[in-house]
Scaffold this motif. Structure first.
Motif, PDB file in Angstrom:
ATOM      1  N   VAL A   1       0.817  -1.211   0.000  1.00  0.00           N
ATOM      2  CA  VAL A   1       0.000   0.000   0.000  1.00  0.00           C
ATOM      3  C   VAL A   1       0.854   1.267   0.000  1.00  0.00           C
ATOM      4  O   VAL A   1       0.621   2.191  -0.801  1.00  0.00           O
ATOM      5  CB  VAL A   1      -0.939   0.009   1.223  1.00  0.00           C
ATOM      6  N   ALA A   2       1.817   1.330   0.908  1.00  0.00           N
ATOM      7  CA  ALA A   2       2.590   2.566   1.068  1.00  0.00           C
ATOM      8  C   ALA A   2       3.827   2.291   1.895  1.00  0.00           C
ATOM      9  O   ALA A   2       3.882   1.301   2.639  1.00  0.00           O
ATOM     10  CB  ALA A   2       1.748   3.647   1.751  1.00  0.00           C
TER      11      ALA A   2
ATOM     12  N   SER B   1      11.104  11.586   5.156  1.00  0.00           N
ATOM     13  CA  SER B   1      11.331  12.531   4.065  1.00  0.00           C
ATOM     14  C   SER B   1      10.829  12.020   2.712  1.00  0.00           C
ATOM     15  O   SER B   1      10.700  12.804   1.776  1.00  0.00           O
ATOM     16  CB  SER B   1      12.823  12.863   3.962  1.00  0.00           C
ATOM     17  N   GLU B   2      10.588  10.725   2.604  1.00  0.00           N
ATOM     18  CA  GLU B   2      10.075  10.161   1.350  1.00  0.00           C
ATOM     19  C   GLU B   2       8.904   9.244   1.675  1.00  0.00           C
ATOM     20  O   GLU B   2       8.947   8.476   2.643  1.00  0.00           O
ATOM     21  CB  GLU B   2      11.158   9.367   0.621  1.00  0.00           C
ATOM     22  N   LYS B   3       7.888   9.323   0.820  1.00  0.00           N
ATOM     23  CA  LYS B   3       6.701   8.482   0.976  1.00  0.00           C
ATOM     24  C   LYS B   3       6.275   8.021  -0.406  1.00  0.00           C
ATOM     25  O   LYS B   3       6.325   8.804  -1.364  1.00  0.00           O
ATOM     26  CB  LYS B   3       5.558   9.272   1.636  1.00  0.00           C
ATOM     27  N   TYR B   4       5.833   6.785  -0.493  1.00  0.00           N
ATOM     28  CA  TYR B   4       5.374   6.228  -1.755  1.00  0.00           C
ATOM     29  C   TYR B   4       4.067   5.484  -1.516  1.00  0.00           C
ATOM     30  O   TYR B   4       3.854   4.915  -0.443  1.00  0.00           O
ATOM     31  CB  TYR B   4       6.423   5.278  -2.340  1.00  0.00           C
TER      32      TYR B   4
ATOM     33  N   THR C   1      -2.746   8.503   3.780  1.00  0.00           N
ATOM     34  CA  THR C   1      -1.520   9.225   4.115  1.00  0.00           C
ATOM     35  C   THR C   1      -0.738   8.432   5.143  1.00  0.00           C
ATOM     36  O   THR C   1      -1.265   8.109   6.219  1.00  0.00           O
ATOM     37  CB  THR C   1      -1.836  10.619   4.672  1.00  0.00           C
ATOM     38  N   ILE C   2       0.500   8.129   4.821  1.00  0.00           N
ATOM     39  CA  ILE C   2       1.369   7.427   5.746  1.00  0.00           C
ATOM     40  C   ILE C   2       2.205   8.445   6.511  1.00  0.00           C
ATOM     41  O   ILE C   2       2.611   9.479   5.956  1.00  0.00           O
ATOM     42  CB  ILE C   2       2.277   6.410   4.996  1.00  0.00           C
ATOM     43  N   SER C   3       2.416   8.176   7.789  1.00  0.00           N
ATOM     44  CA  SER C   3       3.245   9.064   8.603  1.00  0.00           C
ATOM     45  C   SER C   3       3.879   8.241   9.715  1.00  0.00           C
ATOM     46  O   SER C   3       3.525   7.083   9.931  1.00  0.00           O
ATOM     47  CB  SER C   3       2.424  10.219   9.188  1.00  0.00           C
ATOM     48  N   ARG C   4       4.809   8.848  10.411  1.00  0.00           N
ATOM     49  CA  ARG C   4       5.471   8.164  11.510  1.00  0.00           C
ATOM     50  C   ARG C   4       5.872   9.166  12.579  1.00  0.00           C
ATOM     51  O   ARG C   4       6.072  10.353  12.304  1.00  0.00           O
ATOM     52  CB  ARG C   4       6.694   7.397  11.012  1.00  0.00           C
ATOM     53  N   ASP C   5       6.009   8.664  13.800  1.00  0.00           N
ATOM     54  CA  ASP C   5       6.507   9.453  14.917  1.00  0.00           C
ATOM     55  C   ASP C   5       7.635   8.641  15.545  1.00  0.00           C
ATOM     56  O   ASP C   5       7.370   7.691  16.303  1.00  0.00           O
ATOM     57  CB  ASP C   5       5.387   9.725  15.924  1.00  0.00           C
ATOM     58  N   ASN C   6       8.852   8.982  15.203  1.00  0.00           N
ATOM     59  CA  ASN C   6       9.983   8.185  15.687  1.00  0.00           C
ATOM     60  C   ASN C   6      10.162   8.290  17.200  1.00  0.00           C
ATOM     61  O   ASN C   6      10.674   7.362  17.829  1.00  0.00           O
ATOM     62  CB  ASN C   6      11.265   8.608  14.962  1.00  0.00           C
ATOM     63  N   ALA C   7       9.737   9.383  17.782  1.00  0.00           N
ATOM     64  CA  ALA C   7       9.840   9.525  19.241  1.00  0.00           C
ATOM     65  C   ALA C   7       8.919   8.557  19.960  1.00  0.00           C
ATOM     66  O   ALA C   7       9.177   8.166  21.107  1.00  0.00           O
ATOM     67  CB  ALA C   7       9.516  10.957  19.651  1.00  0.00           C
ATOM     68  N   LYS C   8       7.850   8.151  19.267  1.00  0.00           N
ATOM     69  CA  LYS C   8       6.885   7.211  19.861  1.00  0.00           C
ATOM     70  C   LYS C   8       7.012   5.816  19.256  1.00  0.00           C
ATOM     71  O   LYS C   8       6.188   4.948  19.543  1.00  0.00           O
ATOM     72  CB  LYS C   8       5.461   7.734  19.660  1.00  0.00           C
ATOM     73  N   ASN C   9       8.022   5.608  18.394  1.00  0.00           N
ATOM     74  CA  ASN C   9       8.196   4.306  17.728  1.00  0.00           C
ATOM     75  C   ASN C   9       6.908   3.843  17.058  1.00  0.00           C
ATOM     76  O   ASN C   9       6.514   2.669  17.162  1.00  0.00           O
ATOM     77  CB  ASN C   9       8.668   3.246  18.729  1.00  0.00           C
ATOM     78  N   SER C  10       6.257   4.761  16.374  1.00  0.00           N
ATOM     79  CA  SER C  10       4.945   4.458  15.820  1.00  0.00           C
ATOM     80  C   SER C  10       4.806   4.871  14.362  1.00  0.00           C
ATOM     81  O   SER C  10       5.349   5.896  13.934  1.00  0.00           O
ATOM     82  CB  SER C  10       3.848   5.139  16.642  1.00  0.00           C
ATOM     83  N   LEU C  11       4.066   4.054  13.648  1.00  0.00           N
ATOM     84  CA  LEU C  11       3.729   4.271  12.242  1.00  0.00           C
ATOM     85  C   LEU C  11       2.221   4.448  12.152  1.00  0.00           C
ATOM     86  O   LEU C  11       1.478   3.821  12.920  1.00  0.00           O
ATOM     87  CB  LEU C  11       4.151   3.039  11.420  1.00  0.00           C
ATOM     88  N   TYR C  12       1.792   5.265  11.206  1.00  0.00           N
ATOM     89  CA  TYR C  12       0.364   5.531  11.054  1.00  0.00           C
ATOM     90  C   TYR C  12      -0.064   5.431   9.592  1.00  0.00           C
ATOM     91  O   TYR C  12       0.752   5.589   8.682  1.00  0.00           O
ATOM     92  CB  TYR C  12       0.017   6.938  11.571  1.00  0.00           C
ATOM     93  N   LEU C  13      -1.354   5.182   9.402  1.00  0.00           N
ATOM     94  CA  LEU C  13      -1.945   5.267   8.074  1.00  0.00           C
ATOM     95  C   LEU C  13      -3.314   5.907   8.233  1.00  0.00           C
ATOM     96  O   LEU C  13      -4.199   5.329   8.864  1.00  0.00           O
ATOM     97  CB  LEU C  13      -2.056   3.893   7.410  1.00  0.00           C
ATOM     98  N   GLN C  14      -3.445   7.115   7.694  1.00  0.00           N
ATOM     99  CA  GLN C  14      -4.729   7.809   7.693  1.00  0.00           C
ATOM    100  C   GLN C  14      -5.475   7.430   6.430  1.00  0.00           C
ATOM    101  O   GLN C  14      -4.949   7.601   5.321  1.00  0.00           O
ATOM    102  CB  GLN C  14      -4.514   9.318   7.764  1.00  0.00           C
TER     103      GLN C  14
ATOM    104  N   SER D   1      11.590  -1.575  -7.461  1.00  0.00           N
ATOM    105  CA  SER D   1      11.101  -0.205  -7.602  1.00  0.00           C
ATOM    106  C   SER D   1       9.725  -0.061  -6.978  1.00  0.00           C
ATOM    107  O   SER D   1       8.971  -1.045  -6.853  1.00  0.00           O
ATOM    108  CB  SER D   1      11.051   0.206  -9.080  1.00  0.00           C
ATOM    109  N   PHE D   2       9.394   1.184  -6.598  1.00  0.00           N
ATOM    110  CA  PHE D   2       8.067   1.485  -6.066  1.00  0.00           C
ATOM    111  C   PHE D   2       7.092   1.723  -7.232  1.00  0.00           C
ATOM    112  O   PHE D   2       7.475   2.317  -8.223  1.00  0.00           O
ATOM    113  CB  PHE D   2       8.114   2.737  -5.201  1.00  0.00           C
ATOM    114  N   PRO D   3       5.860   1.265  -7.124  1.00  0.00           N
ATOM    115  CA  PRO D   3       5.313   0.529  -5.983  1.00  0.00           C
ATOM    116  C   PRO D   3       5.767  -0.915  -5.962  1.00  0.00           C
ATOM    117  O   PRO D   3       5.809  -1.576  -7.002  1.00  0.00           O
ATOM    118  CB  PRO D   3       3.804   0.611  -6.230  1.00  0.00           C
TER     119      PRO D   3
END
Lengths: 118, 106
Positions: free
Chosen positions: A48-49, A56-59, A69-82, B93-95
């Motif tokens: 998916v992503a 800095s990079e998202k695919y 939307t994929i995101s992460r919080d390294n301070a919380k050791n957590s990954l997210y998917l909105q 490669s992505f995806p």
């Protein structure tokens, strides 16, 4: 022991939203790319992503671009998917996964189920 | 996007058999090819990475080969616990993309 634990899945109506989380433990989270992979009931795996270790990079796979939307919080050791604008064909088990080593997803969570239905 | 085609989609075999599953990429992926095993209700498990490297802890009866566009996963002597679904995946490669899966049945 390296572990990924997903949460946040559930039943949502078409057009609705959800936020999935993946909590990592036992690994140096901020060193690794993180991925979401999904599997519709009775179907195959679909990547998916993913997101680079520093965010800095998202695919994304084309079918979710503009909706997930994929995101992460390294301070919380957590990954997210909105997930927004959900559709019936987004119904799937969603796994987070990562590569600790040369290649391949060798660490997987147990998955969280997303069901899109009215 | 790179398409991955696995064959066969299903396979009937017996304990002790030698089994080969094929994966073909729509363009060269060099050796950026991984193989997974998935059992019902479980997350996938990495067997082979970089086309031919055995993941730590995976039995030596599993092996992978190939480069470019054509790859194979071989199980030298099937054990009861090997009956599962197998997927190839390209990480060139992505995806990233997976094959459609091969269900290995008794």
């Amino acid at each position: 022991e390296m572990e990924l634990v997903e949460s946040g899945g559930g039943l949502v109506q078409p057009g609705g939203s959800l936020r999935l989380s993946c909590a990592a433990s036992g690994l140096t989270f901020d060193l690794y790319w993180m991925n979401w992979v999904r599997q519709a009931p009775g179907k195959g795996l679909e990547w998916v992503a993913n997101i680079k270790h520093d965010g800095s990079e998202k695919y994304y796979v084309d079918s979710v671009k503009g909706r997930f939307t994929i995101s992460r919080d390294n301070a919380k050791n957590s990954l997210y998917l909105q997930l927004i604008s959900l559709r019936a064909d987004d119904t799937a088990m969603y796994y987070c996964a990562t590569t600790v080593g040369p290649d391949g997803f060798n660490i997987w969570g147990q998955g969280t189920m997303v069901t899109v239905s009215s | 996007d790179i398409q991955m085609a696995q064959s066969p989609s299903s396979l009937s075999a017996s304990v002790g058999d030698r089994v080969t599953i094929t994966c073909r990429a729509s363009q060269s992926i060099i050796t950026y090819l991984n193989w997974y095993q998935q059992k019902p209700g479980k997350a996938p498990n990495l067997l082979i990475f970089a086309a031919s490297s055995l993941q730590s802890g995976v039995p030596s009866r599993f092996s992978g080969s190939g480069s470019g566009t054509d790859f194979t996963l071989t199980i030298s002597s099937l054990q009861p616990e090997d009956f599962a679904t197998y997927y190839c995946q390209q990480s060139y490669s992505f995806p990233y993309t997976f094959g459609q899966g091969t269900k290995l049945e008794i």
